[in-house]
Write an enzyme that holds these catalytic residues in place. Sequence first.
Site: not given
Ligand code: KIV
Length: 266
Positions: A183, A118, A49
């Site tokens: 992160e 995720k 996202d």
């Molecule tokens: O949204 C995203 O790109 C992410 C990554 C930075 C892990 O969650």
Amino acid sequence: MPIDNRPLTVPEFLARKAERKRISVLTAYDYAMARLLDAAGVDCLLVGDSMGTTVQGYADTLKVTLEQMIYHGEMVARAAKRALVVVDLPFMSYQSSTRKAIESAGRVIKETGCQAVKLEGGVVQARTIRRLVDAGIPVMGHVGMTPQSIRRLGSYKVERAADRVLADALAVAEAGAFAVVLECIPGTVAASITNQLTIPTIGIGAGPHCDGQVLVLHDVLGLIEDFKPRFARRYATLGDQIKKAAEEYVSDVSHGRFPDETETYR
Ligand code: KIV
């Protein structure tokens, strides 16, 4: 080294931990880029996202919708021949109830063809992760600095509460996630979590001792020239190259140098 041309499965991704084979992850948001990254041998394409900032130009990820994630996730999943494709559940598509989470994640899996979703959050999302996994939906967790909590956090900063991050990572693993993104946490904390978990840790701004690494594609390619986080490594400066190419095109058109005879139908 020859590239293995089979799609990576969730169990194979998980097994990389025991095999001590490091995992490469990059974000992807469209078909053309996803094809290139897949052909280059990137293990996992994350339709993040982060699209809210990199593609849509917002200051944060909060406005990204489930429909948009599905739209982009489908393009990436269609392009990927060997990479595992994971699609982010956007802000407020899973936080309000486990039922909502199952409906959102179910749509993502069915409509995009990706292998997993995720979501952000540790202890507070453990029950939801368990329900999703029980419903047959593989989940990648995401703990440490969680961008969807930006209103509460106030700014994007390193998460230094080591005990809390460890508890979150353990909760995500215990709930059945097949991997977890760490992160923006200190490298020593990430190393300790990586040692304690049986699922792969995928670091971004979490040092070299994670089982894999993820970066945002626009950072890697230098597409946004004035933005370079400390943890990101720029492997190209495409922003400059794209601008230069466009300037040349403008000059050729304005001086009548494009198109020439060979570019004209007879
Ligand atoms: O949204 C995203 O790109 C992410 C990554 C930075 C892990 O969650």
